[in-house]
Scaffold this motif. Structure first.
Motif, mmCIF file in Angstrom:
data_model
loop_
_atom_site.group_PDB
_atom_site.id
_atom_site.type_symbol
_atom_site.label_atom_id
_atom_site.label_comp_id
_atom_site.label_asym_id
_atom_site.label_seq_id
_atom_site.Cartn_x
_atom_site.Cartn_y
_atom_site.Cartn_z
ATOM 1 N N VAL A 57 0.867 -1.175 0.000
ATOM 2 C CA VAL A 57 0.000 0.000 0.000
ATOM 3 C C VAL A 57 0.904 1.227 0.000
ATOM 4 O O VAL A 57 1.644 1.469 0.953
ATOM 5 C CB VAL A 57 -0.936 0.016 1.227
ATOM 6 N N LEU A 58 0.859 1.989 -1.088
ATOM 7 C CA LEU A 58 1.716 3.164 -1.240
ATOM 8 C C LEU A 58 1.357 4.226 -0.216
ATOM 9 O O LEU A 58 0.188 4.541 -0.004
ATOM 10 C CB LEU A 58 1.571 3.746 -2.653
ATOM 11 N N GLY A 59 2.373 4.782 0.420
ATOM 12 C CA GLY A 59 2.173 5.827 1.407
ATOM 13 C C GLY A 59 2.700 7.162 0.911
ATOM 14 O O GLY A 59 3.380 7.259 -0.115
ATOM 15 N N LEU A 60 2.400 8.191 1.673
ATOM 16 C CA LEU A 60 2.827 9.533 1.305
ATOM 17 C C LEU A 60 4.343 9.686 1.403
ATOM 18 O O LEU A 60 4.918 10.540 0.727
ATOM 19 C CB LEU A 60 2.132 10.571 2.193
ATOM 20 N N ASP A 61 4.990 8.839 2.203
ATOM 21 C CA ASP A 61 6.442 8.951 2.308
ATOM 22 C C ASP A 61 7.109 8.674 0.964
ATOM 23 O O ASP A 61 8.024 9.399 0.565
ATOM 24 C CB ASP A 61 6.980 8.029 3.397
ATOM 25 N N TYR A 62 6.675 7.667 0.241
ATOM 26 C CA TYR A 62 7.235 7.388 -1.083
ATOM 27 C C TYR A 62 6.636 8.300 -2.155
ATOM 28 O O TYR A 62 7.338 8.796 -3.026
ATOM 29 C CB TYR A 62 7.000 5.939 -1.485
ATOM 30 N N ALA A 63 5.325 8.521 -2.102
ATOM 31 C CA ALA A 63 4.665 9.351 -3.114
ATOM 32 C C ALA A 63 5.140 10.805 -3.025
ATOM 33 O O ALA A 63 5.378 11.453 -4.049
ATOM 34 C CB ALA A 63 3.148 9.282 -2.949
ATOM 35 N N GLY A 64 5.295 11.313 -1.827
ATOM 36 C CA GLY A 64 5.768 12.681 -1.656
ATOM 37 C C GLY A 64 7.206 12.856 -2.089
ATOM 38 O O GLY A 64 7.570 13.858 -2.705
ATOM 39 N N THR A 65 8.031 11.858 -1.769
ATOM 40 C CA THR A 65 9.425 11.921 -2.179
ATOM 41 C C THR A 65 9.546 11.884 -3.701
ATOM 42 O O THR A 65 10.310 12.653 -4.290
ATOM 43 C CB THR A 65 10.216 10.756 -1.562
ATOM 44 N N ALA A 66 8.794 10.992 -4.334
ATOM 45 C CA ALA A 66 8.827 10.908 -5.798
ATOM 46 C C ALA A 66 8.331 12.209 -6.429
ATOM 47 O O ALA A 66 8.915 12.693 -7.414
ATOM 48 C CB ALA A 66 7.990 9.732 -6.275
ATOM 49 N N SER A 67 7.281 12.796 -5.876
ATOM 50 C CA SER A 67 6.759 14.063 -6.400
ATOM 51 C C SER A 67 7.774 15.187 -6.237
ATOM 52 O O SER A 67 7.941 16.011 -7.147
ATOM 53 C CB SER A 67 5.462 14.437 -5.680
ATOM 54 N N ALA A 68 8.458 15.223 -5.109
ATOM 55 C CA ALA A 68 9.473 16.259 -4.888
ATOM 56 C C ALA A 68 10.653 16.101 -5.847
ATOM 57 O O ALA A 68 11.159 17.088 -6.391
ATOM 58 C CB ALA A 68 9.956 16.214 -3.444
ATOM 59 N N VAL A 69 11.070 14.865 -6.087
ATOM 60 C CA VAL A 69 12.176 14.624 -7.018
ATOM 61 C C VAL A 69 11.788 15.044 -8.428
ATOM 62 O O VAL A 69 12.568 15.684 -9.142
ATOM 63 C CB VAL A 69 12.608 13.142 -6.972
ATOM 64 N N ILE A 70 10.565 14.719 -8.841
ATOM 65 C CA ILE A 70 10.093 15.115 -10.171
ATOM 66 C C ILE A 70 10.020 16.637 -10.276
ATOM 67 O O ILE A 70 10.399 17.219 -11.300
ATOM 68 C CB ILE A 70 8.731 14.465 -10.480
ATOM 69 N N ALA A 71 9.563 17.307 -9.222
ATOM 70 C CA ALA A 71 9.477 18.771 -9.246
ATOM 71 C C ALA A 71 10.863 19.408 -9.362
ATOM 72 O O ALA A 71 11.061 20.350 -10.136
ATOM 73 C CB ALA A 71 8.768 19.268 -7.990
ATOM 74 N N VAL A 72 11.830 18.878 -8.617
ATOM 75 C CA VAL A 72 13.186 19.425 -8.676
ATOM 76 C C VAL A 72 13.810 19.181 -10.049
ATOM 77 O O VAL A 72 14.413 20.083 -10.643
ATOM 78 C CB VAL A 72 14.056 18.826 -7.547
ATOM 79 N N LEU A 73 13.675 17.968 -10.574
ATOM 80 C CA LEU A 73 14.223 17.660 -11.896
ATOM 81 C C LEU A 73 13.565 18.507 -12.986
ATOM 82 O O LEU A 73 14.242 18.980 -13.901
ATOM 83 C CB LEU A 73 14.067 16.178 -12.216
ATOM 84 N N SER A 74 12.260 18.701 -12.890
ATOM 85 C CA SER A 74 11.567 19.547 -13.869
ATOM 86 C C SER A 74 12.068 20.988 -13.789
ATOM 87 O O SER A 74 12.272 21.639 -14.817
ATOM 88 C CB SER A 74 10.060 19.513 -13.637
ATOM 89 N N GLY A 75 12.258 21.479 -12.577
ATOM 90 C CA GLY A 75 12.772 22.837 -12.410
ATOM 91 C C GLY A 75 14.166 23.001 -12.989
ATOM 92 O O GLY A 75 14.467 24.001 -13.638
ATOM 93 N N ILE A 76 15.011 22.010 -12.757
ATOM 94 C CA ILE A 76 16.370 22.059 -13.307
ATOM 95 C C ILE A 76 16.338 22.027 -14.831
ATOM 96 O O ILE A 76 17.036 22.790 -15.500
ATOM 97 C CB ILE A 76 17.220 20.904 -12.742
ATOM 98 N N LEU A 77 15.511 21.148 -15.398
ATOM 99 C CA LEU A 77 15.431 21.057 -16.858
ATOM 100 C C LEU A 77 14.844 22.316 -17.480
ATOM 101 O O LEU A 77 15.292 22.757 -18.540
ATOM 102 C CB LEU A 77 14.623 19.828 -17.266
ATOM 103 N N ILE A 78 13.849 22.910 -16.824
ATOM 104 C CA ILE A 78 13.286 24.164 -17.330
ATOM 105 C C ILE A 78 14.353 25.254 -17.312
ATOM 106 O O ILE A 78 14.471 26.050 -18.246
ATOM 107 C CB ILE A 78 12.044 24.572 -16.515
#
Length: 89
Positions: A57-78
């Motif tokens: 059962v996916l929790g916010l600890d993994y989902a939040g971390t993945a979302s934060a990593v995607i946000a940081v990578l998107s910001g860097i690429l932009i």
């Protein structure tokens, strides 16, 4: 924003939305679970008992971390795909 930046922004937001929607459909738990407790019926004595069953059962600890990593990578690429010539105009 140029075309590449818009594509990165849209893809990043869509990935974050998919992760958070999947997290919510799994129950919206804060912590990830690898086992859940289920109620079973003993047919011989007609009683109920609790048993642990393996289930992810996916929790916010993994989902939040993945979302934060995607946000940081998107910001860097932009930031990397900016076009200085178009910004001066």
């Amino acid at each position: 924003m140029n075309k590449n930046q818009k594509i990165i922004l849209i893809v990043g937001l869509l990935l974050i939305a998919v992760i958070l929607i999947y997290w919510q459909t799994q129950g919206g738990d804060i912590l990830t679970k690898t086992q859940v407790q289920v109620e079973k019926v003993d047919e011989l004595f007609n009683t109920t008992y609790m048993e642990w069953e393996d289930k992810f059962v996916l929790g916010l600890d993994y989902a939040g971390t993945a979302s934060a990593v995607i946000a940081v990578l998107s910001g860097i690429l932009i930031f990397l795909f900016r076009n200085k010539k178009q910004e001066k105009q």
